[in-house]
Enzyme design. Sequence first.
Site, PDB file in Angstrom:
ATOM      1  CG  ASP A  91       1.830   4.123  -8.197  1.00 52.47           C
ATOM      2  OD1 ASP A  91       2.271   3.198  -8.907  1.00 52.47           O
ATOM      3  OD2 ASP A  91       0.659   4.546  -8.286  1.00 52.47           O
ATOM      4  CE  LYS A 149      -2.746   4.191 -10.041  1.00 55.60           C
ATOM      5  NZ  LYS A 149      -1.382   4.680 -10.248  1.00 55.60           N
TER       6      LYS A 149
END
Length: 288
Positions: free
Chosen positions: A110, A74
């Site tokens: 997220d 990420k």
Amino acid sequence: MLGSIVGTTKILGVMGFPVSHSLSPVMHNAAIAALGLDYVYVPFPIAVEDLPMAIAGLKAVRSLQGFNLTIPHKVEVIPLLDEILPIAKAVGAVNTVKRVGDRWVGTNTDVAGFLEPLKQLKCDWSQMPAIILGSGGAAKAVVAACLELGCPMIHVVGRDPKKLKKFHGTMTSQLHDYNLRVHPWASIPHLLEVAGIVVNATPIGMSNDPNTPISEAEIALLPSQAIAYDLIYTPRPTKFLQMAAARGLMAIDGLEMLINQGAIALEFWLDQPVPIEIMRRSLIKQLS
Ligand code: NAP
């Protein structure tokens, strides 16, 4: 059932290492089938050292429309992309990439996924300090989300002082937020007494781990209107959430975050509404 894969089929996927445990193919392929689209979503096991080669090389695969990123990619993916949207810059992590022409554009879903189950609640967030247990990748998204909610203070608790210092430096410079404090694990009881929301952003309590991030005695210190939120979704509920619910606190597990970050990513790729209820049902079936 997925439709057949033909010459025109477009590809979506998830890059991680390992990636075999990922539930994303289940929920995305369920949505693709329900929408009757000529797409398929596949796992891409890509080791850390191969990520630059994969990001560059997969640009040549014209049918690849976008992909998710999971552990450990990420953060490392950021310099490899052509554009990073503001939310991903603020968090310092990208979990979703879309092909726009011949460019890879990265974002972060997220934060919105974490917020979704909280948006339904009628809370005065300005009176609800946040306590975040753990200072890894997911904690960064939770900090950005708590800032968006308007929590008056955000306290991040970790076990490694060096990592905590680095976390504080990075997050305050990315988010320009000066109401972020970091604390050693021993400060937990003192912090819990004033908590509005306490979030487990560690793997403690996951799968067969019998431990809890905070003890029953510590849960007893929480104010009665506090919310307990565990990012873990296996088991459902975790022991931490069971103890919080037994105390009468609102308890939220990580499944809604998982579903919503996925649904928002799919909408970003397809530019159309997606059947979130079908994604939810497919995940619940898979987990049971
Ligand atoms: P990560 O980057 O590896 O961070 C984990 C954090 O937990 C680190 O700060 C680590 O501390 C801390 N930690 C681990 N074991 C600990 C222990 N025994 N005691 C105290 N601290 C401990 O992982 P992540 O990506 O942030 O994920 C964290 C959790 O969130 C995982 O359970 C993951 O499955 C879950 N998650 C859920 C979703 C969802 O959609 N629901 C999304 C993302 C993540 P050190 O740095 O000192 O090791």
